[in-house]
Design a protein around this motif. Structure first.
Motif, PDB file in Angstrom:
ATOM      1  N   GLU A   3      33.048  30.937  45.046  1.00  0.00           N
ATOM      2  CA  GLU A   3      34.456  30.813  44.677  1.00  0.00           C
ATOM      3  C   GLU A   3      34.671  31.336  43.264  1.00  0.00           C
ATOM      4  O   GLU A   3      33.869  31.072  42.362  1.00  0.00           O
ATOM      5  CB  GLU A   3      34.875  29.349  44.770  1.00  0.00           C
ATOM      6  CG  GLU A   3      36.344  29.147  44.597  1.00  0.00           C
ATOM      7  CD  GLU A   3      36.754  27.709  44.856  1.00  0.00           C
ATOM      8  OE1 GLU A   3      37.838  27.333  44.404  1.00  0.00           O
ATOM      9  OE2 GLU A   3      35.985  26.973  45.495  1.00  0.00           O
ATOM     10  N   PHE A   4      35.753  32.062  43.065  1.00  0.00           N
ATOM     11  CA  PHE A   4      36.070  32.641  41.761  1.00  0.00           C
ATOM     12  C   PHE A   4      37.128  31.779  41.090  1.00  0.00           C
ATOM     13  O   PHE A   4      38.163  31.473  41.684  1.00  0.00           O
ATOM     14  CB  PHE A   4      36.589  34.081  41.935  1.00  0.00           C
ATOM     15  CG  PHE A   4      36.816  34.792  40.647  1.00  0.00           C
ATOM     16  CD1 PHE A   4      35.789  35.473  40.034  1.00  0.00           C
ATOM     17  CD2 PHE A   4      38.055  34.770  40.036  1.00  0.00           C
ATOM     18  CE1 PHE A   4      35.988  36.135  38.831  1.00  0.00           C
ATOM     19  CE2 PHE A   4      38.267  35.426  38.837  1.00  0.00           C
ATOM     20  CZ  PHE A   4      37.231  36.102  38.236  1.00  0.00           C
ATOM     21  N   ALA A   6      39.603  31.914  38.218  1.00  0.00           N
ATOM     22  CA  ALA A   6      40.248  32.788  37.238  1.00  0.00           C
ATOM     23  C   ALA A   6      40.543  32.070  35.929  1.00  0.00           C
ATOM     24  O   ALA A   6      40.451  32.668  34.858  1.00  0.00           O
ATOM     25  CB  ALA A   6      41.542  33.359  37.822  1.00  0.00           C
ATOM     26  N   TRP A  11      37.807  37.025  30.582  1.00  0.00           N
ATOM     27  CA  TRP A  11      38.436  38.301  30.913  1.00  0.00           C
ATOM     28  C   TRP A  11      38.255  39.287  29.772  1.00  0.00           C
ATOM     29  O   TRP A  11      38.304  38.927  28.607  1.00  0.00           O
ATOM     30  CB  TRP A  11      39.924  38.097  31.184  1.00  0.00           C
ATOM     31  CG  TRP A  11      40.155  37.286  32.404  1.00  0.00           C
ATOM     32  CD1 TRP A  11      40.332  35.939  32.463  1.00  0.00           C
ATOM     33  CD2 TRP A  11      40.190  37.761  33.743  1.00  0.00           C
ATOM     34  NE1 TRP A  11      40.488  35.547  33.765  1.00  0.00           N
ATOM     35  CE2 TRP A  11      40.406  36.646  34.570  1.00  0.00           C
ATOM     36  CE3 TRP A  11      40.065  39.019  34.338  1.00  0.00           C
ATOM     37  CZ2 TRP A  11      40.499  36.750  35.954  1.00  0.00           C
ATOM     38  CZ3 TRP A  11      40.164  39.118  35.709  1.00  0.00           C
ATOM     39  CH2 TRP A  11      40.373  38.000  36.500  1.00  0.00           C
ATOM     40  N   SER A  32      30.503  37.838  41.917  1.00  0.00           N
ATOM     41  CA  SER A  32      31.808  38.433  42.190  1.00  0.00           C
ATOM     42  C   SER A  32      32.442  38.953  40.908  1.00  0.00           C
ATOM     43  O   SER A  32      32.020  38.626  39.805  1.00  0.00           O
ATOM     44  CB  SER A  32      32.734  37.419  42.870  1.00  0.00           C
ATOM     45  OG  SER A  32      32.922  36.296  42.044  1.00  0.00           O
ATOM     46  N   GLY A  34      36.420  39.694  39.244  1.00  0.00           N
ATOM     47  CA  GLY A  34      37.864  39.554  39.355  1.00  0.00           C
ATOM     48  C   GLY A  34      38.537  40.683  38.604  1.00  0.00           C
ATOM     49  O   GLY A  34      38.077  41.088  37.538  1.00  0.00           O
ATOM     50  N   ARG A  36      42.551  41.944  37.399  1.00  0.00           N
ATOM     51  CA  ARG A  36      43.964  41.557  37.329  1.00  0.00           C
ATOM     52  C   ARG A  36      44.723  42.470  36.379  1.00  0.00           C
ATOM     53  O   ARG A  36      44.133  43.161  35.552  1.00  0.00           O
ATOM     54  CB  ARG A  36      44.102  40.102  36.895  1.00  0.00           C
ATOM     55  CG  ARG A  36      43.751  39.850  35.454  1.00  0.00           C
ATOM     56  CD  ARG A  36      43.885  38.393  35.105  1.00  0.00           C
ATOM     57  NE  ARG A  36      43.616  38.170  33.674  1.00  0.00           N
ATOM     58  CZ  ARG A  36      43.595  36.993  33.101  1.00  0.00           C
ATOM     59  NH1 ARG A  36      43.802  35.907  33.821  1.00  0.00           N
ATOM     60  NH2 ARG A  36      43.349  36.884  31.808  1.00  0.00           N
ATOM     61  N   VAL A  45      44.821  37.759  41.308  1.00  0.00           N
ATOM     62  CA  VAL A  45      43.519  38.348  40.990  1.00  0.00           C
ATOM     63  C   VAL A  45      42.925  38.930  42.267  1.00  0.00           C
ATOM     64  O   VAL A  45      42.938  38.283  43.315  1.00  0.00           O
ATOM     65  CB  VAL A  45      42.554  37.280  40.422  1.00  0.00           C
ATOM     66  CG1 VAL A  45      41.183  37.866  40.159  1.00  0.00           C
ATOM     67  CG2 VAL A  45      43.126  36.656  39.155  1.00  0.00           C
ATOM     68  N   VAL A  47      39.566  39.746  43.953  1.00  0.00           N
ATOM     69  CA  VAL A  47      38.171  39.352  43.801  1.00  0.00           C
ATOM     70  C   VAL A  47      37.335  40.126  44.811  1.00  0.00           C
ATOM     71  O   VAL A  47      37.660  40.153  45.997  1.00  0.00           O
ATOM     72  CB  VAL A  47      37.994  37.831  44.019  1.00  0.00           C
ATOM     73  CG1 VAL A  47      36.533  37.443  43.860  1.00  0.00           C
ATOM     74  CG2 VAL A  47      38.863  37.055  43.036  1.00  0.00           C
ATOM     75  N   TRP A  53      31.818  46.178  43.582  1.00  0.00           N
ATOM     76  CA  TRP A  53      32.373  46.628  42.304  1.00  0.00           C
ATOM     77  C   TRP A  53      31.443  47.672  41.682  1.00  0.00           C
ATOM     78  O   TRP A  53      31.904  48.696  41.181  1.00  0.00           O
ATOM     79  CB  TRP A  53      32.568  45.440  41.367  1.00  0.00           C
ATOM     80  CG  TRP A  53      33.174  45.808  40.052  1.00  0.00           C
ATOM     81  CD1 TRP A  53      32.553  45.821  38.848  1.00  0.00           C
ATOM     82  CD2 TRP A  53      34.522  46.235  39.813  1.00  0.00           C
ATOM     83  NE1 TRP A  53      33.427  46.231  37.861  1.00  0.00           N
ATOM     84  CE2 TRP A  53      34.640  46.481  38.427  1.00  0.00           C
ATOM     85  CE3 TRP A  53      35.629  46.428  40.623  1.00  0.00           C
ATOM     86  CZ2 TRP A  53      35.826  46.911  37.848  1.00  0.00           C
ATOM     87  CZ3 TRP A  53      36.819  46.857  40.036  1.00  0.00           C
ATOM     88  CH2 TRP A  53      36.909  47.092  38.666  1.00  0.00           C
TER      89      TRP A  53
END
Length: 66
Positions: A3-4, A6, A11, A32, A34, A36, A45, A47, A53
């Motif tokens: 689970e991410f 935010a 950031w 993961s 994120g 944004r 966001v 994810v 990525w």
């Protein structure tokens, strides 16, 4: 993919962003990433798994995306 969170993520603004143009921020989390809009972070966001990525960044770096 875990689970991410935010609100707990650290950031950072993209090095390709400039203050008055389209800007994105990215945050790395356990397995993961994120992404944004830095001007409107409350809008959500995207994810993605960290591996995807990395694949995306490699494709951009190799000019495979146009």
């Amino acid at each position: 993919m875990s689970e991410f969170h935010a609100d707990r993520a650290k950031w950072r603004k993209s090095s390709r962003s400039i203050s008055a143009a389209n800007c994105v921020e990215v945050a790395l989390a356990s397995g993961s990433v994120g992404v944004r809009d830095s001007k409107s972070p409350e809008t959500g966001v995207l994810v993605v798994p960290a591996r995807r990525w990395a694949d995306f960044l490699a494709a951009v770096g190799d000019s495979r995306l146009r």
